[in-house]
Write a protein that holds these residues in place. Structure first.
Motif, short mmCIF file in Angstrom:
data_model
loop_
_atom_site.label_atom_id
_atom_site.label_comp_id
_atom_site.label_asym_id
_atom_site.label_seq_id
_atom_site.Cartn_x
_atom_site.Cartn_y
_atom_site.Cartn_z
N TYR A 38 -0.86 2.95 -6.56
CA TYR A 38 0.45 2.34 -6.34
C TYR A 38 0.41 0.85 -6.66
O TYR A 38 1.35 0.31 -7.24
N SER A 47 -5.55 9.08 0.22
CA SER A 47 -4.64 8.00 0.60
C SER A 47 -5.11 6.66 0.05
O SER A 47 -4.32 5.87 -0.49
N LEU A 50 0.82 -1.22 0.00
CA LEU A 50 0.00 0.00 0.00
C LEU A 50 0.85 1.26 0.00
O LEU A 50 0.33 2.35 -0.22
N ARG A 51 2.14 1.11 0.27
CA ARG A 51 3.06 2.24 0.38
C ARG A 51 2.52 3.30 1.34
O ARG A 51 2.35 4.49 0.98
N VAL A 52 2.24 2.86 2.54
CA VAL A 52 1.64 3.74 3.54
C VAL A 52 2.53 4.95 3.82
O VAL A 52 2.02 6.06 4.09
N TRP A 68 1.71 8.09 2.05
CA TRP A 68 0.53 8.88 2.42
C TRP A 68 0.92 10.26 2.95
O TRP A 68 0.07 11.16 2.99
N SER A 102 -3.08 4.59 -2.81
CA SER A 102 -2.64 3.20 -2.63
C SER A 102 -3.15 2.31 -3.74
O SER A 102 -2.45 1.40 -4.21
#
Length: 482
Positions: free
Chosen positions: A245, A238, A200-202, A205, A242
């Motif tokens: 991404y 966000s 998710l490549r938090v 964010w 995600s």
């Protein structure tokens, strides 16, 4: 179950048949091929239902014929490869037995140079389960078999010895209960919640915090329900980001696998299956739409839709176009600011949009500069999936530093504008922001030139103590100017 001949455990004359998907490679080659087809000729997927009607083998053949998979970049199971090389060195006959299309299987066998025979789906026959077992019986007689899933249970039952690769605990128990001895077990690396967070490549964010900028710039953070609306806008962006991404990672598998750090991303490395990403992306996008349409103005939802379409276009094609890619990246940052203004209902400042456009253009060029620098270090000419060459380094550096300096010029012009006097009691104190920004922009470009900034300036800033100090100083300047 047929009785097994009393062959010694170390007999090298017993062939070892090896499955491909999930065993030799940590992915599904059909899913990989479908992604290649979607990226390069998505309109052909309209024919997919017709191909399926003619059988699974025909479907696989059509996909493989129209989208040739790059087998050199597949995430091979290194422990299994090492085992196979040992067996090959002993003179063991290795056979690749897979339900994948013949084209893919032949390419894999040619790439590895380990297999003396290849059995695969072809001529309308999907070589899976009972069909694969019959083919191995006919061609090999006695054999060992390496697999990973429940579809391999019939083959393990009839094999001399069992090799289990990255199977679930339930599949392993079933394999152990079949009768033939389990010779080797290759355990899958653990995949906990951290893998999903990486997918998710938090950490990215943090970019979506830009939606709060219009609210803070207008000095209305404590008024009414503006702050909750900004938070909801942050959540919507966000979730949408995600989703994008995940799509980007799925479409960029080949390029990522050739990259020294991106190759460790969950989908590129095989830590997460492609089908998980195919499900995850629309779910995240749907949740983002629910938040936007259910709680925020329709204009914000429309802008979020534009953002998602633009990012998809970037993933499919625009990232390969020189300069257009960095302009799009800078625009996507600015869209977040504009979205924050729509979410809370404050006017969009043209000064703020100009400042952010030039600043983020500078950072986007810095990202490309870091990639080009890596090309030079590895003596490569061009980046796979990008339009830049190693010789573009100096030009990118010039363009990027110029854009950063222009952003500070816009800030200086804003300080002298009439709008400032309406918001700040001591606007002359805002001049302190200019040297602060000049220092930060200049420093990050010097560090990038030295190779000390990774390919994502955001990640660098989040890990850089000096950037935090600069942020605190800038906040103090704004406070004393109020």
């Amino acid at each position: 179950m047929q009785p097994h001949a009393p062959i010694p455990d170390d007999a090298p004359d017993v062939p070892l048949a090896v499955d491909l998907d999930g065993t030799l490679v940590r992915t599904d080659t059909l899913h990989e091929n479908l992604l290649v087809l979607f990226k390069h000729a998505p309109w052909l997927l309209l024919l997919a239902p017709l191909w399926v009607l003619r059988g699974k083998a025909f479907f696989k053949a059509e996909v493989a014929r129209r989208a040739r998979l790059d087998v050199t970049s597949l995430p091979y199971t290194e422990a299994v490869l090492a085992f196979l090389r040992e067996e090959h060195a002993r003179g063991r006959r290795l056979v690749l037995a897979t339900a994948a299309d013949r084209r893919i299987a032949d390419d894999v066998a040619a790439h590895l140079g380990l297999f003396s025979d290849v059995f695969a789906s072809e001529a309308g026959v999907n070589l899976s389960g009972a069909r694969k077992l019959a083919r191995l019986r006919e061609a090999l007689g006695t054999f060992d078999y390496a697999g990973n899933d429940t579809v391999d249970l019939p083959l393990w039952r009839e094999s001399r010895r069992v090799v289990v690769v990255h199977a679930t605990a339930g599949v392993l128990r079933q394999a152990q209960a079949l009768g033939p001895p389990v010779h080797r077990v290759f355990e899958a690396p653990p995949t906990g919640w951290r893998v999903w967070v990486r997918a998710l490549r938090v950490h990215q964010w943090a970019k979506n915090a830009l939606v709060f900028v219009p609210l803070l710039a207008a000095h209305k953070a404590t008024q009414g329900d503006m702050a909750p609306h900004a938070v909801l806008a942050f959540v919507a962006f966000s979730l949408c980001a995600s989703s994008v991404y995940v799509i980007n990672d799925l479409l960029d598998l080949v390029s990522d696998r050739r990259h020294p750090t991106k190759s460790r991303r969950p989908f590129a490395s095989g830590d997460l299956p492609i089908r998980a990403g195919v499900v995850l992306a629309p779910v995240l996008l749907g949740l983002s739409a629910v938040v936007a349409l259910g709680t925020l103005p329709l204009s914000f939802a429309a802008l979020l839709g534009v953002y998602s379409v633009l990012t998809l276009a970037y993933s499919l094609r625009l990232k390969q176009v020189v300069m257009l890619d960095v302009l799009v990246l800078a625009g996507l940052y600015t869209v977040r600011i504009f979205g924050g203004a729509l979410a809370v209902g404050v006017p969009t400042s043209s000064w703020l949009l100009m400042f952010s456009t030039f600043l983020f253009l500078s950072l986007a060029l810095l990202k490309r500069l870091s990639e080009v620098r890596r090309l030079r270090q590895s003596n490569e000419v061009s980046a796979h999936g990008r339009g830049y060459l190693a010789q573009d380094y100096e030009l990118l550096a010039s363009l990027g530093t110029a854009a950063g300096q222009v952003s500070v010029l816009v800030l200086a012009l804003y300080i002298t504008s009439k709008e400032v006097t309406a918001l700040y009691g001591h606007p002359e104190r805002l001049w302190l922001l200019c040297p602060v920004m000049l220092y930060w922009v200049g420093r990050i470009w010097v560090l990038a030139h030295r190779g000390l900034v990774n390919e994502d300036p955001l990640i660098f800033a989040l890990r850089d103590r000096v950037s935090y100090v600069v942020g605190v100083v800038a906040a103090l300047v704004l406070w004393v100017a109020t």
